[in-house]
Design an enzyme around this catalytic site. Structure first.
Site, PDB file in Angstrom:
ATOM      1  N   GLY A  19       0.828  -1.209   0.000  1.00 59.32           N
ATOM      2  CA  GLY A  19       0.000   0.000   0.000  1.00 59.32           C
ATOM      3  C   GLY A  19       0.851   1.243   0.000  1.00 59.32           C
ATOM      4  O   GLY A  19       2.073   1.187   0.029  1.00 59.32           O
ATOM      5  N   GLU A  35      -0.793   0.916  -6.226  1.00 66.25           N
ATOM      6  CA  GLU A  35       0.241   0.641  -5.224  1.00 66.25           C
ATOM      7  C   GLU A  35       0.641  -0.833  -5.208  1.00 66.25           C
ATOM      8  O   GLU A  35       1.823  -1.155  -5.109  1.00 66.25           O
ATOM      9  CB  GLU A  35      -0.228   1.094  -3.835  1.00 66.25           C
ATOM     10  CG  GLU A  35      -0.154   2.588  -3.632  1.00 66.25           C
ATOM     11  CD  GLU A  35       1.260   3.121  -3.509  1.00 66.25           C
ATOM     12  OE1 GLU A  35       2.203   2.345  -3.247  1.00 66.25           O
ATOM     13  OE2 GLU A  35       1.433   4.340  -3.673  1.00 66.25           O
ATOM     14  N   GLU A  39       4.444  -2.037  -6.087  1.00 66.64           N
ATOM     15  CA  GLU A  39       5.249  -2.722  -5.076  1.00 66.64           C
ATOM     16  C   GLU A  39       5.475  -4.198  -5.352  1.00 66.64           C
ATOM     17  O   GLU A  39       6.433  -4.772  -4.840  1.00 66.64           O
ATOM     18  CB  GLU A  39       4.601  -2.566  -3.697  1.00 66.64           C
ATOM     19  CG  GLU A  39       4.652  -1.145  -3.185  1.00 66.64           C
ATOM     20  CD  GLU A  39       4.149  -0.999  -1.771  1.00 66.64           C
ATOM     21  OE1 GLU A  39       3.754  -2.005  -1.142  1.00 66.64           O
ATOM     22  OE2 GLU A  39       4.152   0.145  -1.281  1.00 66.64           O
ATOM     23  N   PRO A  57       2.247   9.021  14.620  1.00 62.53           N
ATOM     24  CA  PRO A  57       3.673   9.349  14.470  1.00 62.53           C
ATOM     25  C   PRO A  57       4.558   8.503  15.387  1.00 62.53           C
ATOM     26  O   PRO A  57       4.172   8.150  16.507  1.00 62.53           O
ATOM     27  CB  PRO A  57       3.722  10.831  14.859  1.00 62.53           C
ATOM     28  CG  PRO A  57       2.360  11.351  14.559  1.00 62.53           C
ATOM     29  CD  PRO A  57       1.433  10.212  14.886  1.00 62.53           C
ATOM     30  N   GLU A  87      11.397  -6.790  -0.711  1.00 63.71           N
ATOM     31  CA  GLU A  87      10.953  -8.123  -1.099  1.00 63.71           C
ATOM     32  C   GLU A  87       9.441  -8.113  -1.248  1.00 63.71           C
ATOM     33  O   GLU A  87       8.753  -7.326  -0.603  1.00 63.71           O
ATOM     34  CB  GLU A  87      11.312  -9.166  -0.031  1.00 63.71           C
ATOM     35  CG  GLU A  87      12.793  -9.369   0.207  1.00 63.71           C
ATOM     36  CD  GLU A  87      13.040 -10.398   1.293  1.00 63.71           C
ATOM     37  OE1 GLU A  87      12.466 -11.508   1.219  1.00 63.71           O
ATOM     38  OE2 GLU A  87      13.808 -10.091   2.231  1.00 63.71           O
TER      39      GLU A  87
END
Length: 119
Positions: A19, A35, A39, A57, A87
């Site tokens: 994502g 995405e 990826e 955060p 990977e």
């Protein structure tokens, strides 16, 4: 399940659900499919929403992320790590205990699994 090992902060070196960020004006399903393709090299059909997850955060990232995880069905492509993944690999539910996963990923994966195959 399809997982990627993150190549950059936040969560560098941890396995995670593929994502990333939406582009301005991009529909959610289009962003999820893009995405995953960037990826992993795979094309997917985006299905049901599994979970909404907040990542607050941390020491390695000062951003507040709101993550929407979806079930997806592979429709094509060739599996390969790309973009910001070190990977990309298929894993079984039995692998969950040995993988170093991002916080909250196990619960989302289990929920998605139950949605797909039942209790």
């Amino acid at each position: 399940m399809l997982l990627v090992k993150r190549a950059a902060p936040p969560a560098k070196g941890l396995w995670s659900i593929p994502g990333g960020k939406l582009r301005v004006g991009e529909a959610l399903a289009d962003g999820v499919a893009r995405e995953v393709r960037e990826e992993t090299g795979l094309s997917v059909r985006v299905g049901a929403l599994v979970e909404v997850f907040e990542r607050l955060p941390t020491a390695d990232c000062d951003a507040h992320f709101v993550v929407l995880d979806y079930l997806c069905e592979m429709t094509g492509g060739v599996l390969r790590a790309g973009d910001d993944a070190d990977e990309a690999a298929w894993h079984s539910m039995d692998d969950l205990g040995r993988l170093h996963l991002t916080p909250g990923a196990v619960a989302v994966i289990r929920k998605g699994w139950r949605m797909q195959v039942g209790p």
